[in-house]
Write an enzyme that holds these catalytic residues in place. Sequence first.
Site, mmCIF file in Angstrom:
data_model
loop_
_atom_site.group_PDB
_atom_site.id
_atom_site.type_symbol
_atom_site.label_atom_id
_atom_site.label_comp_id
_atom_site.label_asym_id
_atom_site.label_seq_id
_atom_site.Cartn_x
_atom_site.Cartn_y
_atom_site.Cartn_z
ATOM 1 N N HIS A 163 -101.848 17.759 -41.377
ATOM 2 C CA HIS A 163 -100.743 17.977 -40.446
ATOM 3 C C HIS A 163 -100.956 19.307 -39.708
ATOM 4 C CE1 HIS A 163 -99.224 15.254 -43.552
ATOM 5 N NE2 HIS A 163 -98.378 14.789 -42.645
ATOM 6 N N HIS B 285 -98.344 15.888 -35.010
ATOM 7 C CA HIS B 285 -97.688 16.169 -36.292
ATOM 8 C C HIS B 285 -98.612 15.938 -37.478
ATOM 9 C CE1 HIS B 285 -94.788 16.084 -39.586
ATOM 10 N NE2 HIS B 285 -95.338 14.931 -39.950
ATOM 11 N N GLU C 165 -75.221 17.546 -57.444
ATOM 12 C CA GLU C 165 -76.198 17.317 -58.511
ATOM 13 C C GLU C 165 -77.625 17.601 -58.054
ATOM 14 O OE1 GLU C 165 -72.667 14.609 -59.302
ATOM 15 O OE2 GLU C 165 -73.930 15.079 -57.573
ATOM 16 N N HIS D 35 -69.838 4.467 -63.847
ATOM 17 C CA HIS D 35 -70.147 5.674 -64.609
ATOM 18 C C HIS D 35 -70.955 5.397 -65.872
ATOM 19 C CE1 HIS D 35 -67.243 7.268 -61.878
ATOM 20 N NE2 HIS D 35 -67.118 8.423 -62.494
#
Length: 677
Positions: free
Chosen positions: A34, A265, A412, A474
């Site tokens: 790249h 890129h 999280e 959950h």
Amino acid sequence: MTTATTTEPVDLEGMANAIRFLTIDAVEAAKSGHPGMPMGMADVAAVLFYSHIKIDPSKPDWPDRDRFVLSAGHGSMLQYALHYLLGYSDMPIEALQRFRQLGSPTAGHPEYRHCQGIETTTGPLGQGLATAVGMAIAERMLNARFGDDIVDHRTYVMAGDGCLMEGISQEAIDLAGHLGLNRLIVLWDDNRISIDGPTSLSTSTGQFERFSASGWRVERINGHAPNEIAAALEAARHSRLPSLIACRTVIGFGAPTKQGTEGVHGAPLGADEIRAARERLGWPHPPFVVPGHILEQWSGARRRGAALHQEWAARLAASPLRHEFEEVCRGDLPENFGARMAVFKNELIENATKVATRKASEMALTVINAATQQTIGGSADLTHSNLTLTKDLKPISRGQFAGRYLHYGIREHAMAAAMNGIALHSGFIPYGGTFLAFSDYARGAMRLSALMGLRVIYVLTHDSIGLGEDGPTHQPVEHLATLRAMPDMNVFRPADAVETAECWELALQSRTTPSALCLSRQNLPTVRRNAGQNLSAKGAYVLQEAAGARDVTLLATGSEVELALIAAAKLDARNIQAAVVSMPCWELFEAQDVGYRAAVLGSAPRIGIEAAARFGWDRWIGEQGQFIGMTGFGASGPAADLYRNFKITSDAVVDAAMILLHPRTTSPTANHHASHN
């Protein structure tokens, strides 16, 4: 910041072009890579590394160095080129010539421990930025303990448009702004190009406004103007807030027909474009050749860093805190740690403690956090469910970094990445909690914990349908299997308070392996009767041997070990001899020698028992083995009702044993006794 001293005017353009053409040549030689990002950010890198960043390539792990994180890890050749120019001992020109080749230090994306000076593995976009937040937190925490003379450094991040599009970036910048991490400086490669084309194809977010709303100082500059770059860096150094410097750049700067397009890129420029770029930028030198006067100017940057290192070393040597600081940086546990844990485990057995393993974890942490100041706790807004906060830990907040507990909020993913950064920084052992089902949100960063081999501890509570009424959203089912599938991650599921303490010991002692502690919401009895040896260190062990030769072996983890013991008693009443094996950590069991594994597993038919998916269990129970567990998602209801509904009961284990031992019998009620070695 003191600039490097040279005998001639600084040629920052030439220094930047050295980065560009080393990148161009390496990508062309590899036929892969790249080039666009390093070519576009070369001017920013030249100013940053020549006159601002505080590093010493001759001592890459100097504790008070600035941290540099290339969050846009696909631009790795920018960092490798810098390391060659700055004289890192493991980055000769030959390493650049072998870019992206097997065994070369110049991997496709920067990899921690793969070569010197790489502070973290990057490549998954946004991870570097979020990890850097953890590094900046660790710097402030150490500074609160040891003062400016010993700890006074910054964390610099180079991030691209992709890093800022990833959701983890918002979690990370929100946390950094909330804590006021003013030693964190993000250099945004604002080139407005992604792989598909202009970023306008997929986003119209005002990043400037987003960072500002999150509590950051923001500034826009021309990323190809050295004076603007230097002024912005200096202003950021004196900011009371974390800083975003939006560097407006041209991707692939200098490539006449490809710059500013997605075509530069992630692909080599090709011979014709390289020839034209050399002409355009006035770089007539052969591939991988940097003229002497440019190398000398980069040597000046190296000498500046070495001088700053020596000044710091003198301050440390004169400090009364020297030995304590060096001990903290080593990361060793106290000499009496094992003895304190042994006393604690014996107390658990004496008291026949019956608690949820999440509560047992809190009890263990009370001992651990009193024994060492290195543990840094936290939770993703589930502190009183995960039970990760012990009474002696004070929270960390803006301007108050002497504490040892982080309220990560409902973030999280950023929590896991920040813990990686704290562990990478050194000085602390981070642990953080959430529900096991929500480990999915953190998985990208957990994978990097494992890939880098970091001592990061994940406290994952509510580990089964045993959590009850909150229901299937959950209740984890597949999560144990997916975590166990991850290489180099120890997944612990302890059966009682004693095993929980043992698993905490192992997690803290595992300096190069992250740990996931999967813990119950429901209370569990103490099933261990001795604590003389850490049996969990074996991964699995015979908790209760059969009275005679084994007829069947019951293998279980966590809360289901109790079921296995009850089932063994019922089988004994039928004159069927069952051994019970507790398997708190499959990875550690797999690491044992063949003889030990064979002795534990035995040759009798086996039944696996776990309130989770079967996936992975056939490794232990064999093709003919039976499994008692989940076959789909859970449901909402009281835990006891759920276990009965999903047939995870001692009676189900007995029935499975009868089927194994009497495969042609329609009713599993007949007595049977057969010997197996």
